[in-house]
Enzyme design. Structure first.
Site, PDB file in Angstrom:
ATOM      1  N   GLU A  12       0.831  -1.221   0.000  1.00 30.55           N
ATOM      2  CA  GLU A  12       0.000   0.000   0.000  1.00 30.55           C
ATOM      3  C   GLU A  12       0.855   1.257   0.000  1.00 30.55           C
ATOM      4  OE1 GLU A  12      -2.914  -0.107  -0.733  1.00 30.55           O
ATOM      5  OE2 GLU A  12      -3.461  -2.163  -0.226  1.00 30.55           O
TER       6      GLU A  12
HETATM    7  C1  LIG Z   1       3.140  -9.504   0.406  1.00 28.26           C
HETATM    8  C2  LIG Z   1       2.797  -8.446  -0.595  1.00 28.26           C
HETATM    9  C3  LIG Z   1       1.479  -8.170  -0.872  1.00 28.26           C
HETATM   10  C4  LIG Z   1       1.143  -7.198  -1.836  1.00 28.26           C
HETATM   11  N1  LIG Z   1      -0.163  -7.007  -2.180  1.00 28.26           N
HETATM   12  C5  LIG Z   1      -0.454  -6.224  -3.268  1.00 28.26           C
HETATM   13  C6  LIG Z   1      -1.780  -6.155  -3.803  1.00 28.26           C
HETATM   14  O1  LIG Z   1      -2.710  -6.754  -3.265  1.00 28.26           O
HETATM   15  N2  LIG Z   1      -1.983  -5.427  -4.930  1.00 28.26           N
HETATM   16  C7  LIG Z   1      -0.985  -4.756  -5.553  1.00 28.26           C
HETATM   17  O2  LIG Z   1      -1.238  -4.126  -6.569  1.00 28.26           O
HETATM   18  N3  LIG Z   1       0.280  -4.779  -5.057  1.00 28.26           N
HETATM   19  C8  LIG Z   1       0.564  -5.494  -3.949  1.00 28.26           C
HETATM   20  N4  LIG Z   1       1.851  -5.547  -3.464  1.00 28.26           N
HETATM   21  C9  LIG Z   1       2.879  -4.754  -4.082  1.00 28.26           C
HETATM   22  C10 LIG Z   1       3.333  -3.614  -3.193  1.00 28.26           C
HETATM   23  O3  LIG Z   1       2.342  -2.626  -3.098  1.00 28.26           O
HETATM   24  C11 LIG Z   1       4.668  -3.095  -3.740  1.00 28.26           C
HETATM   25  O4  LIG Z   1       5.636  -4.096  -3.451  1.00 28.26           O
HETATM   26  C12 LIG Z   1       5.075  -1.758  -3.166  1.00 28.26           C
HETATM   27  O5  LIG Z   1       4.209  -0.755  -3.598  1.00 28.26           O
HETATM   28  C13 LIG Z   1       6.503  -1.379  -3.540  1.00 28.26           C
HETATM   29  O6  LIG Z   1       6.758  -1.559  -4.901  1.00 28.26           O
HETATM   30  P1  LIG Z   1       8.050  -2.399  -5.350  1.00 28.26           P
HETATM   31  O7  LIG Z   1       8.019  -3.696  -4.613  1.00 28.26           O
HETATM   32  O8  LIG Z   1       8.092  -2.448  -6.814  1.00 28.26           O
HETATM   33  O9  LIG Z   1       9.274  -1.598  -4.784  1.00 28.26           O
HETATM   34  P2  LIG Z   1       9.996  -0.367  -5.545  1.00 28.26           P
HETATM   35  O10 LIG Z   1       8.982   0.547  -6.086  1.00 28.26           O
HETATM   36  O11 LIG Z   1      11.005  -0.917  -6.469  1.00 28.26           O
HETATM   37  O12 LIG Z   1      10.709   0.344  -4.326  1.00 28.26           O
HETATM   38  C14 LIG Z   1      12.011  -0.058  -3.827  1.00 28.26           C
HETATM   39  C15 LIG Z   1      12.497   1.013  -2.865  1.00 28.26           C
HETATM   40  O13 LIG Z   1      12.613   2.270  -3.561  1.00 28.26           O
HETATM   41  C16 LIG Z   1      11.875   3.272  -2.916  1.00 28.26           C
HETATM   42  N5  LIG Z   1      11.268   4.173  -3.909  1.00 28.26           N
HETATM   43  C17 LIG Z   1      10.718   3.847  -5.096  1.00 28.26           C
HETATM   44  N6  LIG Z   1      10.231   4.944  -5.705  1.00 28.26           N
HETATM   45  C18 LIG Z   1      10.452   5.976  -4.866  1.00 28.26           C
HETATM   46  C19 LIG Z   1      10.170   7.368  -4.922  1.00 28.26           C
HETATM   47  N7  LIG Z   1       9.517   7.920  -5.952  1.00 28.26           N
HETATM   48  N8  LIG Z   1      10.553   8.145  -3.879  1.00 28.26           N
HETATM   49  C20 LIG Z   1      11.197   7.614  -2.831  1.00 28.26           C
HETATM   50  N9  LIG Z   1      11.491   6.302  -2.723  1.00 28.26           N
HETATM   51  C21 LIG Z   1      11.120   5.498  -3.735  1.00 28.26           C
HETATM   52  C22 LIG Z   1      10.817   2.550  -2.107  1.00 28.26           C
HETATM   53  O14 LIG Z   1      10.393   3.311  -0.992  1.00 28.26           O
HETATM   54  C23 LIG Z   1      11.546   1.275  -1.696  1.00 28.26           C
HETATM   55  O15 LIG Z   1      12.273   1.493  -0.529  1.00 28.26           O
HETATM   56  C24 LIG Z   1       2.175  -6.477  -2.469  1.00 28.26           C
HETATM   57  C25 LIG Z   1       3.521  -6.749  -2.160  1.00 28.26           C
HETATM   58  C26 LIG Z   1       3.831  -7.726  -1.254  1.00 28.26           C
HETATM   59  C27 LIG Z   1       5.291  -8.024  -0.989  1.00 28.26           C
END
Ligand SMILES: Cc1cc2nc3c(=O)[nH]c(=O)nc-3n(C[C@H](O)[C@H](O)[C@H](O)COP(=O)(O)OP(=O)(O)OC[C@H]3O[C@@H](n4cnc5c(N)ncnc54)[C@H](O)[C@@H]3O)c2cc1C
Length: 594
Positions: A436
């Site tokens: 989220e």
């Molecule tokens: C168990 C689990 C359940 C989930 N459930 C759902 C679901 O039901 N539906 C759904 O759609 N998604 C879901 N997700 C996905 C989840 O919302 C994302 O993993 C999350 O939003 C982060 O995206 P990412 O993993 O691609 O990390 P990234 O976006 O790659 O982020 C990696 C790091 O970079 C930082 N970062 C990235 N962009 C910025 C920025 N602009 N400014 C500052 N820092 C930044 C982040 O804070 C983080 O520390 C789930 C994930 C997990 C692991």
């Protein structure tokens, strides 16, 4: 064993916020403290008696992927049936769709019980609720009629499909395609990490999917929202053929093992049928409705897990005998008497109380924003609720992780061993600061959308109200006085820090981005102090009036005093980072991190 903290929840609902205030925000004005107490009581029984006993089983067994779909543990399926039969899916939903129309603040209090007792289970109804809210607000009459009733009744579940391999925090990178095909669209693409994207709790799952209509503009302005049912729904409401969406795998992960995290393939057989919600290209805006509700609900997961970690650690500390604590006449005694163990437990308890108070206050503001009779109150409260959501989400989850880790520490080596359950809490809570929207994304939201857009107006209004409230509180008790003083100092720090940030946003936004998280943590810490002061003021008065309840109110004063002395001073550190910390980030080249 989990004990629902009903007295603490009722303290906030009945005394810290108050029945009349909650009623003024409930759309039909039907809220009463009595009904709310009865609902909490029943919720407590369900959490303690049904969800808690299967929590460790869910961790060990987890959800299972099969070619026919994801299978949940039998005990979870039985619990879901009982959850539905108990009407728990209907609590906050609108009566128009078979809901009970209870205010969000009560729903938030009840959700804490589910999250503490069994976080993996809680996610399924939470996502369904988010999908219902988006449909209620943006769906056509036909869509509402076709889906909402069955989702509110719990007969069908819902999900939120945003993430793709290349599109996590950056939803502008979404590639899933939607091709017009007569009255509907054909959806083709892959979604990952979808919580409860597949399961056998319900015969149908309504996937709310973000996708890009062919030829749509690039970036966030070209994303639309679609309903993609797992099983097609016939005109008479019965279920028809399977849609072209399949769960191709589930993730093996650190925690919440019984919550299936699915990779969903759309369109392997030509395109899943999807129905556009609202207008094309406004999907992200609509999804924010789901995300706001979900962010508040994930924020509460942070302190719900903290509450449970505290309960477990306190129980352990009362029975584990080790060393010679400084208490009279004792050679050896339970570790709860060691000052450092007391410090850890008080940290856990007081911080949890502050987070719970802030989350329920925020939920109440959103209730006022939706339901108060006066339009100017509605506008102010809505802006305040929205300002607080990223703070509740990120401060509570980051702190929840810290507290679950302290829970392990109180157990010593046994905390690291799975059988105590302390380790599961730490593993389970770890995801809450990621999904989220990560903490970094919440902080961007706070400084960009919430602080920058109105030039600090909503924040200034809140700070002004807190100041007025502090002036009206008399210093009748030492604990109260220390908490009030800590809040007063904190207000000055937030004011200065927000001025620094507004200046950076106007001149060099990367300096604001570099210290956005410390600013968010500063706000959480100080607003926590404010509500602990309010709690202490109530406790000091009630203790005099109700000597029979003196133990409860004395404990409230003790946690307020501890918060002022041990947690509130963190604000000084955060404020210093906001003021002086940006250059050390922005002037360090990426090569320093090689
Ligand atoms: C168990 C689990 C359940 C989930 N459930 C759902 C679901 O039901 N539906 C759904 O759609 N998604 C879901 N997700 C996905 C989840 O919302 C994302 O993993 C999350 O939003 C982060 O995206 P990412 O993993 O691609 O990390 P990234 O976006 O790659 O982020 C990696 C790091 O970079 C930082 N970062 C990235 N962009 C910025 C920025 N602009 N400014 C500052 N820092 C930044 C982040 O804070 C983080 O520390 C789930 C994930 C997990 C692991």
């Amino acid at each position: 064993m989990y004990r629902a903290p009903l007295k603490d929840l009722r303290f906030i609902l009945d005394e810290l916020i108050g029945e009349a205030a909650i009623r003024s925000g409930s759309t039909d004005g039907a809220y009463s403290a009595e009904t709310s107490a009865a609902i909490l009581e029943e919720g407590g029984k369900f959490a303690e008696g049904i969800l808690d006993p299967i929590n460790q089983l869910g961790d060990r067994q987890g959800a299972t992927w099969t070619a026919d779909g994801v299978k949940m543990p039998a005990e979870f399926k039985a619990a879901y049936r009982q959850f539905v039969a108990g009407g728990w899916t209907q609590l906050g939903a609108s009566p128009e769709f078979g809901g009970q129309g209870m205010p969000l603040v009560l729903g938030t209090a009840v959700d804490e019980l589910w999250a503490s007792a069994n976080l993996a289970f809680k996610l399924c109804p939470m996502l369904t609720k988010g999908a219902v809210e988006a449909l209620e607000q943006y769906g056509s009459e036909a869509q509402k009629h076709a889906y909402i009733l069955k989702m509110v009744s719990g007969e069908w579940a819902g999900t939120m499909n945003l993430t793709e391999p290349q599109a996590g925090s950056d939803l502008g990178a979404i590639r899933t395609r939607a091709t017009p095909d007569g009255e509907h669209f054909r959806i083709i693409g892959q979604k990952i990490f979808i919580t409860y994207g597949d399961h056998d709790f319900t015969p149908n799952i309504i996937q709310m999917v973000l996708a890009r209509i062919d030829g749509a503009p690039a970036g966030v302005r070209g994303i639309s929202l679609f309903i993609v049912p797992k099983v097609m729904v016939n005109c008479d409401g019965t279920l028809g053929a399977r849609n072209d969406v399949r769960c191709v795998s589930i993730e093996h992960k650190l925690g919440i093992h019984a919550s299936p995290t699915c990779v969903l393939a759309y369109g392997d057989a030509g395109g899943a049928i999807g129905y556009l919600v609202g207008e094309a290209n406004r999907g992200l805006e609509y999804m924010f409705v789901m995300m706001n509700a979900a962010r508040l609900s994930v924020g509460l997961e942070g302190y719900a897990m903290a509450e449970r970690a505290y309960q477990q650690a306190a129980e352990w500390a009362k029975t584990r005998v080790q060393g010679k604590p400084p208490i009279a006449g004792s050679s050896s005694a339970p570790i709860i008497h060691h000052p450092d163990v007391k410090r850890m437990l008080l940290t856990m308890k007081s911080h949890t109380e502050a987070m719970r108070a802030l989350a329920l206050y925020a939920a109440h503001q959103l209730d006022l924003g939706a339901g108060h009779a006066d339009a100017s109150v509605r506008a102010l409260a809505q802006a305040r609720g929205e300002l607080l959501i990223p703070i509740v989400k990120a401060w509570s989850t980051e702190s929840g992780i810290e507290i679950a880790s302290l829970g392990v520490q109180v157990h010593g080596g046994m905390g690291f061993i799975e059988e105590t359950g302390a380790a599961q809490l730490l593993r389970d809570v770890r995801i809450t600061s990621i999904y989220e929207g990560t903490t970094g994304i919440q902080a961007n939201d706070l400084i960009g959308r919430k602080l920058g857009r109105d030039r600090g107006a909503a924040l200034a209004a809140l700070l002004g109200d807190i100041e007025t409230e502090l002036q009206a509180i008399s210093n009748s008790d030492a604990a109260l006085q220390s908490c009030k003083e800590a809040t007063r100092q904190g207000l000055t720090l937030v004011k200065d820090a927000s001025a620094t940030l507004l200046e950076s946003l106007a001149t060099d936004p990367k300096n604001a981005a570099a210290v956005a998280v410390p600013f968010l943590m500063l706000c959480g810490t100080v607003f926590g102090a404010w509500l602990m002061t309010r709690a202490a003021a109530i406790a000091a008065e009630q203790r005099r009036k109700h000597p029979a309840d003196a133990e409860f109110y004395t404990a409230k004063l003790a946690t307020a005093r501890f918060y002022a002395a041990h947690i509130a001073p963190r604000a000084l550190g955060y404020a210093s980072i906001v003021k002086n910390g940006a250059a050390s980030v922005n002037e360090a080249g990426a090569e320093c991190l090689a």
